[in-house]
Scaffold this motif. Structure first.
Motif, PDB file in Angstrom:
ATOM      1  N   LEU A 351      41.736   8.472 -35.698  1.00 18.13           N
ATOM      2  CA  LEU A 351      40.666   9.388 -36.115  1.00 18.13           C
ATOM      3  C   LEU A 351      41.255  10.580 -36.866  1.00 18.13           C
ATOM      4  N   ALA A 352      42.421  11.051 -36.433  1.00 18.67           N
ATOM      5  CA  ALA A 352      43.082  12.143 -37.160  1.00 18.67           C
ATOM      6  C   ALA A 352      43.518  11.694 -38.550  1.00 18.67           C
ATOM      7  N   LEU A 353      43.975  10.438 -38.665  1.00 13.65           N
ATOM      8  CA  LEU A 353      44.370   9.923 -39.975  1.00 13.65           C
ATOM      9  C   LEU A 353      43.185   9.782 -40.926  1.00 13.65           C
ATOM     10  N   LEU A 354      41.988   9.574 -40.374  1.00 11.21           N
ATOM     11  CA  LEU A 354      40.795   9.384 -41.205  1.00 11.21           C
ATOM     12  C   LEU A 354      40.222  10.686 -41.750  1.00 11.21           C
ATOM     13  N   LEU A 355      40.737  11.824 -41.319  1.00  8.53           N
ATOM     14  CA  LEU A 355      40.202  13.114 -41.773  1.00  8.53           C
ATOM     15  C   LEU A 355      40.350  13.262 -43.287  1.00  8.53           C
ATOM     16  N   ASN A 356      39.325  13.889 -43.873  1.00  7.64           N
ATOM     17  CA  ASN A 356      39.343  14.176 -45.307  1.00  7.64           C
ATOM     18  C   ASN A 356      40.056  15.505 -45.549  1.00  7.64           C
ATOM     19  N   LYS A 357      41.160  15.465 -46.278  1.00  6.85           N
ATOM     20  CA  LYS A 357      41.963  16.672 -46.474  1.00  6.85           C
ATOM     21  C   LYS A 357      41.235  17.745 -47.273  1.00  6.85           C
ATOM     22  N   HIS A 358      40.271  17.352 -48.095  1.00  9.75           N
ATOM     23  CA  HIS A 358      39.508  18.335 -48.870  1.00  9.75           C
ATOM     24  C   HIS A 358      38.592  19.161 -47.973  1.00  9.75           C
ATOM     25  N   HIS A 359      38.031  18.530 -46.947  1.00  9.00           N
ATOM     26  CA  HIS A 359      37.151  19.242 -46.021  1.00  9.00           C
ATOM     27  C   HIS A 359      37.921  19.863 -44.862  1.00  9.00           C
ATOM     28  N   VAL A 360      39.057  19.242 -44.489  1.00  6.48           N
ATOM     29  CA  VAL A 360      39.868  19.736 -43.366  1.00  6.48           C
ATOM     30  C   VAL A 360      41.288  19.956 -43.893  1.00  6.48           C
ATOM     31  N   PRO A 361      41.600  21.148 -44.385  1.00  5.91           N
ATOM     32  CA  PRO A 361      42.937  21.395 -44.944  1.00  5.91           C
ATOM     33  C   PRO A 361      44.057  21.274 -43.910  1.00  5.91           C
ATOM     34  N   GLU A 362      43.719  21.412 -42.639  1.00  5.15           N
ATOM     35  CA  GLU A 362      44.732  21.358 -41.574  1.00  5.15           C
ATOM     36  C   GLU A 362      45.003  19.931 -41.105  1.00  5.15           C
ATOM     37  N   LYS A 363      44.694  18.927 -41.912  1.00 12.34           N
ATOM     38  CA  LYS A 363      44.821  17.532 -41.480  1.00 12.34           C
ATOM     39  C   LYS A 363      46.241  17.215 -40.997  1.00 12.34           C
ATOM     40  N   ALA A 364      47.264  17.587 -41.747  1.00 12.21           N
ATOM     41  CA  ALA A 364      48.651  17.269 -41.366  1.00 12.21           C
ATOM     42  C   ALA A 364      48.997  17.891 -40.010  1.00 12.21           C
ATOM     43  N   MET A 365      48.547  19.135 -39.780  1.00  9.36           N
ATOM     44  CA  MET A 365      48.816  19.779 -38.491  1.00  9.36           C
ATOM     45  C   MET A 365      48.074  19.065 -37.368  1.00  9.36           C
ATOM     46  N   PHE A 366      46.845  18.625 -37.620  1.00  5.74           N
ATOM     47  CA  PHE A 366      46.073  17.909 -36.604  1.00  5.74           C
ATOM     48  C   PHE A 366      46.727  16.572 -36.260  1.00  5.74           C
ATOM     49  N   VAL A 367      47.228  15.853 -37.277  1.00 10.66           N
ATOM     50  CA  VAL A 367      47.890  14.567 -37.018  1.00 10.66           C
ATOM     51  C   VAL A 367      49.154  14.764 -36.186  1.00 10.66           C
ATOM     52  N   THR A 368      49.938  15.791 -36.531  1.00 10.43           N
ATOM     53  CA  THR A 368      51.173  16.064 -35.774  1.00 10.43           C
ATOM     54  C   THR A 368      50.862  16.438 -34.328  1.00 10.43           C
ATOM     55  N   THR A 369      49.864  17.307 -34.140  1.00 13.40           N
ATOM     56  CA  THR A 369      49.491  17.726 -32.780  1.00 13.40           C
ATOM     57  C   THR A 369      48.965  16.546 -31.975  1.00 13.40           C
ATOM     58  N   THR A 370      48.151  15.702 -32.608  1.00 11.47           N
ATOM     59  CA  THR A 370      47.634  14.515 -31.917  1.00 11.47           C
ATOM     60  C   THR A 370      48.776  13.604 -31.498  1.00 11.47           C
ATOM     61  N   THR A 371      49.757  13.429 -32.359  1.00 13.92           N
ATOM     62  CA  THR A 371      50.915  12.582 -32.024  1.00 13.92           C
ATOM     63  C   THR A 371      51.663  13.121 -30.811  1.00 13.92           C
ATOM     64  N   VAL A 372      51.873  14.437 -30.773  1.00 16.11           N
ATOM     65  CA  VAL A 372      52.581  15.039 -29.643  1.00 16.11           C
ATOM     66  C   VAL A 372      51.797  14.842 -28.344  1.00 16.11           C
ATOM     67  N   ILE A 373      50.469  15.049 -28.398  1.00 12.19           N
ATOM     68  CA  ILE A 373      49.642  14.904 -27.193  1.00 12.19           C
ATOM     69  C   ILE A 373      49.624  13.445 -26.727  1.00 12.19           C
ATOM     70  N   VAL A 374      49.547  12.503 -27.674  1.00 15.65           N
ATOM     71  CA  VAL A 374      49.587  11.085 -27.304  1.00 15.65           C
ATOM     72  C   VAL A 374      50.919  10.749 -26.634  1.00 15.65           C
ATOM     73  N   PHE A 375      52.011  11.234 -27.204  1.00 19.51           N
ATOM     74  CA  PHE A 375      53.320  10.976 -26.606  1.00 19.51           C
ATOM     75  C   PHE A 375      53.437  11.611 -25.226  1.00 19.51           C
ATOM     76  N   PHE A 376      52.900  12.806 -25.061  1.00 20.38           N
ATOM     77  CA  PHE A 376      52.969  13.471 -23.758  1.00 20.38           C
ATOM     78  C   PHE A 376      52.198  12.682 -22.702  1.00 20.38           C
ATOM     79  N   THR A 377      50.981  12.249 -23.032  1.00 22.70           N
ATOM     80  CA  THR A 377      50.179  11.527 -22.039  1.00 22.70           C
ATOM     81  C   THR A 377      50.777  10.159 -21.714  1.00 22.70           C
TER      82      THR A 377
END
Length: 552
Positions: A351-377
């Motif tokens: 779902l983070a990868l599907l974000l539109n970068k034009h509407h959500v400029p923080e897409k790269a930060m969201f993908v990185t944060t999601t990856t860290v949280i997935v790895f933690f859980t």
């Protein structure tokens, strides 16, 4: 990994697969033979090809009784707990940005987009971990049922917040919120109805496949996938559609299909789910190395903290509410395991990868944060949950088959409770189950199940005869050790009871499916009497089985 006994007891297989993906990614990265686009986990491929086998396998093999008995609690966790987590995490992150504790200026809708995709408990990760630790059935069905049903809430919130971000924070009106609220019911109910429709269609088709047994499994897989695609095309909850298609098909198609077909469906479905799970976790690790990341430690730490806080508070508050009505209450240990088992996985990442970068400029930060949280859980909670379960002495799943007496008494108690609820004028789940059984037997089964020319319910007669033959063989084996001149009545009289006679002999235990069929004897006495003749009694069948096997 599985040949070395100690490793599987310490590390879940999902952790190994992610680690293997990371190692492959590091190798490809340093050999400079790969690009980010070639080896990253594509979100569309994930949702169209990798996720459906896992969800379909889970729905098809769902323990239906436990799922529907705990439906109220599961719905509260799936809906209210997901809403609580989404708005709590989003508001918390926006507050931290407003106070300057996070060195980013993120709009409230973008914070809510991230909180919507990270709030959902992932069914892939839950299946991978909870099937290994083997917790008791109630805990398993509560966490796993929540992970399946919260998809509808997550999809609606994700799309709604993404739409608000596209409209603009200052242009959103009250009617947009009302439309988003109505969309939730449309998505959830629509997905469920699509799944039920395709499940009934599959049962009706298999009613007429007795002359083409070889393609029976094909209908099960094709119709399940069509349910998923139909819901996806119409914008409904595709996971709910696939789950309920599996539940309905399992209920009716197994009675129509040949035994070889049901075995084929079972093992081929399990194989597809295992392959998909392997690919998902491998590519999670591979994408971590190959993708470009945008690390913001403050945003990552606050996101992880809020995920833990609102997961625990949501489970505790809702458990306090449901314990006022539940017969089997959720203890503090149960609530802790439910909170600890809120794993995130591939769905949040894609779902983070599907974000539109034009509407959500923080897409790269969201993908990185999601990856860290997935790895933690997956790594921290996934590795430590088994020692925690052992330390807290959580009740584990029992793998024993219930005896026929237990199943008959359970069926008897169900009817008794339905009668009590009818007398006191209160409709509970026993009354609903009794009404469903009535309409199911009277209308749905004659429509969806293949006609039986010889009797109304020959499976009861078949199973009854099979059990009688097994008892007869046991008695004959026992009698061989006795004096051959003594009659069978003398053999019986030398034992305190017939049950004790059979208990002393070595007999093959009938399958759970056979015993489940015989349970119908408690409510199908007239049908059985009509099928095998009123003059045939248990003693007559046993006598014929003992001394003339051809008559049986």
């Amino acid at each position: 990994f599985h040949l070395y006994d100690k490793l599987p007891h310490i590390f879940p297989e999902s952790c190994l697969l992610i680690t293997l993906g990371i190692l492959v990614g590091v190798t490809l990265y340093f050999t400079e033979t790969a690009s980010s686009q070639q080896y990253s986990l594509d979100a569309n491929i994930f949702f169209l090809f990798l996720l459906p086998p896992i969800i379909y396998d889970a729905g098809y093999n769902m323990p239906n009784r436990a799922f529907f008995n705990n439906m109220g609690t599961i719905l509260l966790l799936a809906v209210l707990n997901t809403l609580w987590n989404t708005f709590g995490i989003g508001a918390g992150l926006w507050t931290m940005c407003y106070l300057g504790w996070i060195d980013q200026k993120i709009s409230i809708f973008n914070c809510l987009i991230f909180s919507a995709l990270i709030s959902a408990v992932d069914p892939v990760a839950v299946l991978a971990i909870f099937e290994e630790i083997q917790v008791n059935e109630i805990l398993y069905i509560l966490v796993f049922g929540e992970s399946l049903l919260n998809d509808g809430v997550t999809v609606v919130l994700y799309r709604m917040m993404e739409g608000f971000a596209a409209i603009g924070e200052n242009n959103v009106q009250l009617v947009d919120f009302a439309a988003g609220f109505a969309q939730f019911f449309v998505v959830v109910i629509g997905g469920t109805l699509i799944g039920v429709l395709y499940g009934l269609m599959g049962a009706f088709i298999t009613k007429y496949t007795d002359h083409v047994r070889v393609i029976e499994p094909l209908f099960i897989f094709v119709l399940g996938y069509l349910a998923y695609l139909t819901a996806e095309i119409l914008g409904m909850s595709s996971i709910l559609a696939l789950t309920f298609a599996g539940i309905i098909m399992r209920q009716y198609t197994e009675a129509n299909m040949a035994k070889k077909s049901t075995t084929t469906v079972k093992y081929f479905m399990k194989m597809l789910a295992t392959i998909s799970e392997t690919v998902i976790f491998m590519f999670l690790g591979l994408s971590t190395v190959m993708d470009s990341h945008d690390f913001h430690l403050d945003f990552i730490m606050f996101s992880l903290l809020f995920c833990l806080i609102f997961r625990v508070t949501g489970v505790v508050l809702l458990s306090f509410i449901v314990n006022r009505r539940r017969l089997i209450r959720l203890t503090a240990i149960d609530q802790f395991i439910m909170s600890y088992g809120g794993l995130r996985g591939g769905i949040a990442f894609c779902l983070a990868l599907l974000l539109n970068k034009h509407h959500v400029p923080e897409k790269a930060m969201f993908v990185t944060t999601t990856t860290v949280i997935v790895f933690f859980t997956v790594f921290v909670q996934g590795i430590t949950i088994k020692p925690v379960v052992n330390a807290l002495k959580v009740e584990r799943a029992e793998e024993k088959d219930p005896s026929m007496s237990e199943m008959i008494h359970k069926r008897f108690i169900d009817h008794l409770m339905a009668g009590v609820e009818d007398i006191v004028g209160k409709n509970g789940h026993n009354s609903f189950q009794h009404k469903f059984d009535y309409y199911n037997t009277k209308y749905l089964k004659p429509l969806l199940l293949r006609e039986k020319p010889k009797s109304r319910n020959p499976s009861i007669v078949r199973t009854f005869t099979k059990l009688s033959m097994q008892d007869a063989k046991a008695a004959v084996m026992f009698s061989q050790g006795m004096n051959r001149d003594r009659s069978f009545s003398q053999i019986l009289s030398c034992s305190p009871s017939t049950a004790n006679l059979f208990r002393r002999a070595t007999i093959s235990v009938p399958s759970a499916r056979d015993r489940e069929t015989v349970v119908n004897l408690s409510t199908s006495g007239p049908m059985l009497t009509k099928s095998i003749g009123e003059d045939v009694t248990l003693r007559g069948i046993l006598h014929d089985s003992l001394f003339d096997s051809r008559s049986t």
